[in-house]
Design an enzyme around this catalytic site. Structure first.
Site, PDB file in Angstrom:
ATOM      1  CG  ASP A   7      -1.797   1.173   1.335  1.00 53.12           C
ATOM      2  OD1 ASP A   7      -2.522   1.450   0.358  1.00 53.12           O
ATOM      3  OD2 ASP A   7      -1.771   1.863   2.379  1.00 53.12           O
ATOM      4  CG  ASP A   9      -2.396   7.483   0.093  1.00 57.98           C
ATOM      5  OD1 ASP A   9      -1.349   8.039  -0.243  1.00 57.98           O
ATOM      6  OD2 ASP A   9      -3.444   7.549  -0.571  1.00 57.98           O
TER       7      ASP A   9
END
Length: 264
Positions: A7, A9
């Site tokens: 991922d 953010d």
């Protein structure tokens, strides 16, 4: 050999702040020649813009190593084989992904799809037009269900929050593309070219990253640097009803845990 779906953010950065361990973790993967893909639910940026943002934070990755929910949405629509007109609610990353896949964005009275991502200029007028398109028979596709996003100043509303308004007004539930949907997970795993059981999914959000990885049959590691924190992790895990294979303070901690296990 393991692959990694990572991922962005809340895992590698928060807004314009690099999270400790992010650059070192990517370098660790590159030095070990481990395959990885940065998989983000954020549909607002192109892969090139994401790579440029990371470069500015001192994290060197090529644009080809980035896979966004906008790209996955365009891939999904392409596979449906329906007509090509789209009413889009979103930003530049989503628009470019759709146009590169050959979809006509706007320009017609009645569209085949309403495709929605994060849109920081969302308005009552945009909500009204989306509802009217759906009432006219358009199919609803949502890039990602995130209701909150980490940012420089704290959490902010995400695409899922806008979708909640559209669904409430129209009564139409969207096809969800981004994590935890198996749609983006299957596309990303296919790009790595590895069996799901040989893939680590690493992220800060139990409801999207960890649930998506678990449903896909991947290994999962939760880092406490974004939506999940040391203060709320127990509540996050309880609310999601899913247990990651590892819980790590940050990416430094993930590396330490893995290397200790390899030395046993």
């Amino acid at each position: 050999m393991k692959g990694f779906l990572i991922d962005l953010d809340g895992t590698l950065y928060r807004g314009h702040e690099r999270i400790p361990g992010a650059a070192e973790f990517i370098q660790w993967l590159q030095d070990a020649q481990l395959p990885y893909l940065l998989v983000t639910n954020n549909s607002s940026r192109t892969p090139e813009a994401v790579a440029e943002h990371l470069q500015g934070l001192g994290i060197a990755v090529p644009a080809a190593a980035v896979y966004t929910s906008a790209q996955a949405a365009a891939q999904y629509l392409t596979e449906q084989g329906r007509a090509r007109s789209v009413h889009m609610i979103g930003e530049a990353g989503l628009q470019l992904a759709l146009e590169e896949a050959g979809f006509a964005v706007g320009g017609t009275t009645v569209c085949d799809y309403v495709v929605q991502g994060i849109d920081r200029s969302f308005s009552y007028a945009k909500l009204t037009e989306a509802v009217r398109q759906l009432a006219g028979g358009a199919a609803y596709v949502l890039t990602n269900p995130d209701r909150l996003l980490p940012s420089d100043g704290g959490l902010m509303p995400g695409a899922g929050t806008l979708a909640a308004a559209i669904t409430a007004a129209s009564g139409v539930e969207p096809v969800v593309i981004g994590k935890p949907s198996p749609i983006i997970m299957a596309y990303a795993i296919e790009r790595l070219g590895l069996p799901a059981a040989d893939v680590w999914v690493i992220g800060d959000n139990v409801h999207t990253d960890i649930r998506g990885g678990a449903v896909a049959g991947c290994l999962t590691a939760l880092v406490l640097t974004g939506v999940a924190t040391p203060d709320n992790v127990e509540a996050q895990l309880a609310s999601a009803g899913v247990t990651p294979d590892r819980v790590c303070r940050d990416l430094f901690d993930f590396i330490e845990q893995v290397e200790k296990e390899l030395l046993r």
